[in-house]
Design a protein around this motif. Structure first.
Motif, PDB file in Angstrom:
ATOM      1  N   ILE A 164      35.855  48.823  37.640  1.00  0.00           N
ATOM      2  CA  ILE A 164      36.431  49.552  38.765  1.00  0.00           C
ATOM      3  C   ILE A 164      35.430  49.621  39.921  1.00  0.00           C
ATOM      4  O   ILE A 164      34.251  49.944  39.734  1.00  0.00           O
ATOM      5  N   GLY A 165      35.899  49.286  41.110  1.00  0.00           N
ATOM      6  CA  GLY A 165      35.056  49.308  42.288  1.00  0.00           C
ATOM      7  C   GLY A 165      34.282  48.022  42.511  1.00  0.00           C
ATOM      8  O   GLY A 165      33.521  47.923  43.487  1.00  0.00           O
ATOM      9  N   HIS A 166      34.468  47.056  41.635  1.00  0.00           N
ATOM     10  CA  HIS A 166      33.756  45.789  41.757  1.00  0.00           C
ATOM     11  C   HIS A 166      34.734  44.643  41.996  1.00  0.00           C
ATOM     12  O   HIS A 166      35.927  44.742  41.678  1.00  0.00           O
ATOM     13  N   SER A 167      34.235  43.546  42.515  1.00  0.00           N
ATOM     14  CA  SER A 167      35.067  42.358  42.687  1.00  0.00           C
ATOM     15  C   SER A 167      35.178  41.619  41.351  1.00  0.00           C
ATOM     16  O   SER A 167      34.329  41.780  40.462  1.00  0.00           O
ATOM     17  N   ILE A 168      36.222  40.817  41.230  1.00  0.00           N
ATOM     18  CA  ILE A 168      36.410  40.038  40.005  1.00  0.00           C
ATOM     19  C   ILE A 168      35.255  39.065  39.816  1.00  0.00           C
ATOM     20  O   ILE A 168      34.779  38.847  38.698  1.00  0.00           O
ATOM     21  N   ASP A 169      34.767  38.487  40.893  1.00  0.00           N
ATOM     22  CA  ASP A 169      33.641  37.557  40.813  1.00  0.00           C
ATOM     23  C   ASP A 169      32.396  38.258  40.260  1.00  0.00           C
ATOM     24  O   ASP A 169      31.637  37.689  39.477  1.00  0.00           O
ATOM     25  N   TYR A 170      32.200  39.511  40.655  1.00  0.00           N
ATOM     26  CA  TYR A 170      31.054  40.280  40.190  1.00  0.00           C
ATOM     27  C   TYR A 170      31.194  40.625  38.699  1.00  0.00           C
ATOM     28  O   TYR A 170      30.213  40.611  37.948  1.00  0.00           O
ATOM     29  N   CYS A 171      32.422  40.919  38.265  1.00  0.00           N
ATOM     30  CA  CYS A 171      32.642  41.363  36.884  1.00  0.00           C
ATOM     31  C   CYS A 171      32.591  40.215  35.872  1.00  0.00           C
ATOM     32  O   CYS A 171      32.300  40.450  34.688  1.00  0.00           O
ATOM     33  N   HIS A 172      32.941  39.005  36.297  1.00  0.00           N
ATOM     34  CA  HIS A 172      32.942  37.831  35.417  1.00  0.00           C
ATOM     35  C   HIS A 172      33.709  38.074  34.106  1.00  0.00           C
ATOM     36  O   HIS A 172      33.149  37.943  33.007  1.00  0.00           O
ATOM     37  N   PRO A 173      34.991  38.471  34.190  1.00  0.00           N
ATOM     38  CA  PRO A 173      35.731  38.756  32.953  1.00  0.00           C
ATOM     39  C   PRO A 173      35.846  37.549  32.026  1.00  0.00           C
ATOM     40  O   PRO A 173      35.861  37.708  30.802  1.00  0.00           O
ATOM     41  N   ARG A 174      35.915  36.348  32.611  1.00  0.00           N
ATOM     42  CA  ARG A 174      36.019  35.155  31.764  1.00  0.00           C
ATOM     43  C   ARG A 174      34.748  34.942  30.971  1.00  0.00           C
ATOM     44  O   ARG A 174      34.787  34.648  29.769  1.00  0.00           O
ATOM     45  N   ARG A 175      33.598  35.118  31.603  1.00  0.00           N
ATOM     46  CA  ARG A 175      32.329  34.888  30.929  1.00  0.00           C
ATOM     47  C   ARG A 175      32.006  36.016  29.948  1.00  0.00           C
ATOM     48  O   ARG A 175      31.526  35.769  28.837  1.00  0.00           O
ATOM     49  N   ARG A 176      32.299  37.242  30.330  1.00  0.00           N
ATOM     50  CA  ARG A 176      31.922  38.389  29.515  1.00  0.00           C
ATOM     51  C   ARG A 176      32.924  38.696  28.410  1.00  0.00           C
ATOM     52  O   ARG A 176      32.544  39.133  27.320  1.00  0.00           O
ATOM     53  N   HIS A 177      34.218  38.509  28.709  1.00  0.00           N
ATOM     54  CA  HIS A 177      35.249  38.922  27.746  1.00  0.00           C
ATOM     55  C   HIS A 177      36.189  37.804  27.316  1.00  0.00           C
ATOM     56  O   HIS A 177      37.105  38.037  26.524  1.00  0.00           O
ATOM     57  N   LYS A 178      36.004  36.600  27.878  1.00  0.00           N
ATOM     58  CA  LYS A 178      36.852  35.445  27.554  1.00  0.00           C
ATOM     59  C   LYS A 178      38.311  35.655  27.946  1.00  0.00           C
ATOM     60  O   LYS A 178      39.227  35.148  27.302  1.00  0.00           O
ATOM     61  N   VAL A 179      38.545  36.426  29.016  1.00  0.00           N
ATOM     62  CA  VAL A 179      39.889  36.646  29.536  1.00  0.00           C
ATOM     63  C   VAL A 179      39.871  36.391  31.046  1.00  0.00           C
ATOM     64  O   VAL A 179      38.815  36.434  31.680  1.00  0.00           O
ATOM     65  N   ASN A 180      41.061  36.128  31.598  1.00  0.00           N
ATOM     66  CA  ASN A 180      41.197  35.917  33.036  1.00  0.00           C
ATOM     67  C   ASN A 180      42.060  37.008  33.650  1.00  0.00           C
ATOM     68  O   ASN A 180      43.156  37.290  33.144  1.00  0.00           O
ATOM     69  N   ILE A 181      41.583  37.620  34.716  1.00  0.00           N
ATOM     70  CA  ILE A 181      42.402  38.548  35.488  1.00  0.00           C
ATOM     71  C   ILE A 181      43.150  37.718  36.522  1.00  0.00           C
ATOM     72  O   ILE A 181      42.540  37.154  37.432  1.00  0.00           O
TER      73      ILE A 181
END
Length: 226
Positions: A164-181
């Motif tokens: 929350i409060g961060h950009s998707i690029d900053y959060c890296h959900p694919r790299r960290r959690h193996k999911v795509n927003i």
């Protein structure tokens, strides 16, 4: 062009149980013409005004279907679920009439295997699929769940606190959690495609895709972090 014509063509539905009537009314709401075939006189009367056409007939009799012009439909659905024997007989008749797309409801795996082997093009398991979907919603923070096969799904959920409060690029959900927003919806706004620079708000709803196990872990992580 052929696909568009098929999507606009009338649909034949056999059986007005809970599955059949739900499907039929939804198609009518979408502007599709529906011919419903039901042998229960009471159900025929009940839904006569709600659907385009409702006919009282026994669809296990292929001659009755021929008299109704069933062979002229490109899409038919077998909604019969109380009797496997009746369901199979109806499905065989529709396949034998040469209907291009025959959908059929199955109540268990054995029933589904029979429907597939006699030539049904699509077999659905509404009770099983609903159970799987609700189990995912009950177990974690998911708001909706659509499984495309045994390993891949798309879910709607609230975001974990640390994104929350961060950009998707900053959060890296694919790299960290193996999911795509893949999508995001702010309160009062429409869903929009997620971009690398999209900032995730506390009250946003996000659409996430990935393998089911990874999505479950991400949803559990969301629950722990909120």
């Amino acid at each position: 062009m052929a696909d568009r014509t098929r999507r606009q063509s009338p649909v034949l539905i056999v059986g007005l149980g809970r599955f059949g009537i739900s499907l039929a009314t939804q198609l009518v709401d979408q502007g599709r013409e529906v011919l419903a075939v039901e042998r229960d006189h009471g159900l025929v009367q009940r839904y006569a005004d709600a659907l385009t056409h409702v006919v009282e007939a026994d669809a296990t009799d292929i001659e009755a279907l021929q008299q109704l012009g069933a062979q002229d439909f490109s899409t038919a659905v077998v909604g019969v679920g109380t009797s496997i024997e009746s369901s199979v007989l109806v499905a065989v008749n529709l396949v034998d009439l040469g209907i291009n797309q025959v959908w059929a409801k199955a109540i268990n795996q054995a029933h589904g295997k029979i429907l597939t082997r006699i030539g049904c093009h699509h077999v659905v398991f509404p009770e099983h699929d609903a159970g799987v979907r609700v189990a995912h919603l009950v177990a974690n923070q998911m708001m909706d769940f659509i499984e495309f096969d045994e390993s891949f799904a798309i879910v709607k959920m609230r975001p974990p606190r640390d994104v929350i409060g961060h950009s998707i690029d900053y959060c890296h959900p694919r790299r960290r959690h193996k999911v795509n927003i893949v999508g995001i919806k702010a309160p009062g706004g429409p869903f929009r495609f997620a971009q690398p620079e999209t900032i995730i708000g506390a009250d946003d709803v996000i659409i996430v895709s990935g393998h089911v196990r990874d999505l479950e872990r991400f949803a559990d992580y969301s629950e722990q972090k909120r």
